[in-house]
Design a protein around this motif. Structure first.
Motif, PDB file in Angstrom:
ATOM      1  N   GLN A   3      32.598 -38.313   4.538  1.00  0.00           N
ATOM      2  CA  GLN A   3      32.628 -37.185   3.608  1.00  0.00           C
ATOM      3  C   GLN A   3      31.248 -36.551   3.592  1.00  0.00           C
ATOM      4  OE1 GLN A   3      34.129 -39.326   0.099  1.00  0.00           O
ATOM      5  NE2 GLN A   3      36.022 -38.160   0.294  1.00  0.00           N
ATOM      6  N   LEU A   4      31.239 -35.218   3.634  1.00  0.00           N
ATOM      7  CA  LEU A   4      29.993 -34.479   3.726  1.00  0.00           C
ATOM      8  C   LEU A   4      29.890 -33.509   2.558  1.00  0.00           C
ATOM      9  CD1 LEU A   4      30.363 -33.596   7.511  1.00  0.00           C
ATOM     10  CD2 LEU A   4      28.993 -35.437   6.556  1.00  0.00           C
ATOM     11  N   ALA A   5      28.704 -33.405   1.977  1.00  0.00           N
ATOM     12  CA  ALA A   5      28.502 -32.483   0.858  1.00  0.00           C
ATOM     13  C   ALA A   5      27.185 -31.756   1.047  1.00  0.00           C
ATOM     14  CB  ALA A   5      28.522 -33.245  -0.466  1.00  0.00           C
ATOM     15  N   GLU A   6      27.271 -30.434   1.207  1.00  0.00           N
ATOM     16  CA  GLU A   6      26.068 -29.622   1.383  1.00  0.00           C
ATOM     17  C   GLU A   6      25.503 -29.191   0.033  1.00  0.00           C
ATOM     18  OE1 GLU A   6      29.133 -28.408   4.591  1.00  0.00           O
ATOM     19  OE2 GLU A   6      29.088 -28.798   2.441  1.00  0.00           O
ATOM     20  N   ARG A  13      14.357 -14.009  -0.560  1.00  0.00           N
ATOM     21  CA  ARG A  13      13.926 -12.754   0.057  1.00  0.00           C
ATOM     22  C   ARG A  13      13.625 -12.958   1.539  1.00  0.00           C
ATOM     23  NH1 ARG A  13      12.929  -8.859  -3.652  1.00  0.00           N
ATOM     24  NH2 ARG A  13      12.603  -9.506  -5.824  1.00  0.00           N
ATOM     25  N   PRO A  14      13.699 -11.916   2.332  1.00  0.00           N
ATOM     26  CA  PRO A  14      13.329 -12.038   3.742  1.00  0.00           C
ATOM     27  C   PRO A  14      11.928 -12.611   3.900  1.00  0.00           C
ATOM     28  CG  PRO A  14      14.401  -9.933   3.341  1.00  0.00           C
ATOM     29  CD  PRO A  14      14.198 -10.558   1.993  1.00  0.00           C
ATOM     30  N   GLY A  15      11.783 -13.513   4.853  1.00  0.00           N
ATOM     31  CA  GLY A  15      10.520 -14.196   5.068  1.00  0.00           C
ATOM     32  C   GLY A  15      10.393 -15.497   4.302  1.00  0.00           C
ATOM     33  N   GLY A  16      11.311 -15.745   3.387  1.00  0.00           N
ATOM     34  CA  GLY A  16      11.262 -16.951   2.578  1.00  0.00           C
ATOM     35  C   GLY A  16      11.847 -18.157   3.280  1.00  0.00           C
ATOM     36  N   SER A  17      11.909 -19.263   2.546  1.00  0.00           N
ATOM     37  CA  SER A  17      12.379 -20.537   3.098  1.00  0.00           C
ATOM     38  C   SER A  17      13.399 -21.181   2.157  1.00  0.00           C
ATOM     39  CB  SER A  17      11.209 -21.506   3.277  1.00  0.00           C
ATOM     40  OG  SER A  17      10.269 -21.004   4.202  1.00  0.00           O
ATOM     41  N   LEU A  18      14.264 -21.965   2.756  1.00  0.00           N
ATOM     42  CA  LEU A  18      15.190 -22.816   2.012  1.00  0.00           C
ATOM     43  C   LEU A  18      15.364 -24.104   2.797  1.00  0.00           C
ATOM     44  CD1 LEU A  18      18.165 -20.490   0.924  1.00  0.00           C
ATOM     45  CD2 LEU A  18      16.547 -21.639  -0.593  1.00  0.00           C
ATOM     46  N   ARG A  19      15.681 -25.173   2.089  1.00  0.00           N
ATOM     47  CA  ARG A  19      16.040 -26.414   2.761  1.00  0.00           C
ATOM     48  C   ARG A  19      17.432 -26.819   2.304  1.00  0.00           C
ATOM     49  NH1 ARG A  19      13.598 -32.573   2.834  1.00  0.00           N
ATOM     50  NH2 ARG A  19      14.546 -32.641   0.769  1.00  0.00           N
ATOM     51  N   LEU A  20      18.341 -26.886   3.260  1.00  0.00           N
ATOM     52  CA  LEU A  20      19.687 -27.359   2.986  1.00  0.00           C
ATOM     53  C   LEU A  20      19.759 -28.867   3.187  1.00  0.00           C
ATOM     54  CD1 LEU A  20      21.842 -24.627   4.771  1.00  0.00           C
ATOM     55  CD2 LEU A  20      20.858 -24.613   2.465  1.00  0.00           C
ATOM     56  N   THR A  72      14.614 -26.143  11.451  1.00  0.00           N
ATOM     57  CA  THR A  72      14.414 -27.506  11.928  1.00  0.00           C
ATOM     58  C   THR A  72      15.443 -28.422  11.289  1.00  0.00           C
ATOM     59  OG1 THR A  72      12.035 -27.128  12.149  1.00  0.00           O
ATOM     60  CG2 THR A  72      12.794 -29.413  12.161  1.00  0.00           C
ATOM     61  N   VAL A  73      16.141 -29.173  12.124  1.00  0.00           N
ATOM     62  CA  VAL A  73      17.118 -30.146  11.628  1.00  0.00           C
ATOM     63  C   VAL A  73      16.502 -31.544  11.704  1.00  0.00           C
ATOM     64  CG1 VAL A  73      18.236 -30.365  13.911  1.00  0.00           C
ATOM     65  CG2 VAL A  73      19.493 -30.992  11.824  1.00  0.00           C
ATOM     66  N   SER A  74      16.777 -32.356  10.696  1.00  0.00           N
ATOM     67  CA  SER A  74      16.263 -33.724  10.672  1.00  0.00           C
ATOM     68  C   SER A  74      17.260 -34.621   9.959  1.00  0.00           C
ATOM     69  CB  SER A  74      14.898 -33.774   9.975  1.00  0.00           C
ATOM     70  OG  SER A  74      15.014 -33.341   8.631  1.00  0.00           O
ATOM     71  N   ARG A  75      17.102 -35.913  10.144  1.00  0.00           N
ATOM     72  CA  ARG A  75      17.997 -36.870   9.481  1.00  0.00           C
ATOM     73  C   ARG A  75      17.206 -38.039   8.932  1.00  0.00           C
ATOM     74  NH1 ARG A  75      22.492 -38.355  13.440  1.00  0.00           N
ATOM     75  NH2 ARG A  75      23.135 -39.744  11.752  1.00  0.00           N
ATOM     76  N   TYR A  83      19.072 -32.751   6.956  1.00  0.00           N
ATOM     77  CA  TYR A  83      18.435 -31.586   6.354  1.00  0.00           C
ATOM     78  C   TYR A  83      18.345 -30.449   7.366  1.00  0.00           C
ATOM     79  CZ  TYR A  83      16.927 -35.309   3.245  1.00  0.00           C
ATOM     80  OH  TYR A  83      16.906 -36.380   2.398  1.00  0.00           O
ATOM     81  N   LEU A  84      18.356 -29.248   6.842  1.00  0.00           N
ATOM     82  CA  LEU A  84      18.091 -28.070   7.665  1.00  0.00           C
ATOM     83  C   LEU A  84      17.007 -27.268   6.954  1.00  0.00           C
ATOM     84  CD1 LEU A  84      18.925 -26.493  10.238  1.00  0.00           C
ATOM     85  CD2 LEU A  84      20.402 -25.105   8.748  1.00  0.00           C
ATOM     86  N   GLN A  85      15.806 -27.339   7.489  1.00  0.00           N
ATOM     87  CA  GLN A  85      14.702 -26.552   6.956  1.00  0.00           C
ATOM     88  C   GLN A  85      14.755 -25.173   7.597  1.00  0.00           C
ATOM     89  OE1 GLN A  85      12.310 -27.331   4.566  1.00  0.00           O
ATOM     90  NE2 GLN A  85      11.766 -25.160   4.759  1.00  0.00           N
TER      91      GLN A  85
END
Length: 127
Positions: A3-6, A13-20, A72-75, A83-85
């Motif tokens: 089971q996966l939960a994001e 805003r453009p130029g910004g960052s998020l980490r999923l 960048t993907v990491s585990r 994670y997806l940075q």
């Protein structure tokens, strides 16, 4: 069974960052035996491959050309997390992002041939 939960989506805003984040619950096998990838979908496009990381220690990762150098993907196998940075975000990155698991002991592929999918998290990049 996996089971996966994001989580971690939002507006930026453009130029910004998020980490999923993708939290994985696994039964019958170990989390580390699954390749994990991120896909995204917009109302205008089919689900497309974004990034993927191999099973095991995650020694290899793969990216779509459109995100290479920005994402960048990491585990973390101890936490059962992937994670997806996402940096230098662009309006074209606006989409619902999904994590998907393939395995056990299968390679990352860029097609939809994954065994388990999460429900998705919305990312909106807008000024």
């Amino acid at each position: 069974q996996v089971q996966l939960a994001e989580s971690g989506g939002g507006s930026v805003r453009p130029g910004g960052s998020l980490r999923l984040s993708c939290a994985c619950t696994v039964s019958g096998n170990t989390f580390s035996s699954y390749a994990i990838s991120w896909f995204r979908r917009t109302p205008e496009t089919e689900r497309e491959f974004v990034a993927g990381i191999t099973w095991g220690a995650g020694s290899a990762d793969y990216y779509a050309d459109s995100v290479k150098g920005r994402f960048t993907v990491s585990r973390d196998n101890k936490k059962n997390m992937v994670y997806l940075q996402m940096n230098i975000l662009e309006p074209a990155d606006t989409a619902v992002y999904y994590c998907a698991a393939r395995g056990p002991y299968k390679a990352v592929v860029r097609t939809h041939d994954y065994d388990y999918w999460g429900q998705g998290t919305q990312v909106t990049v807008s000024s």
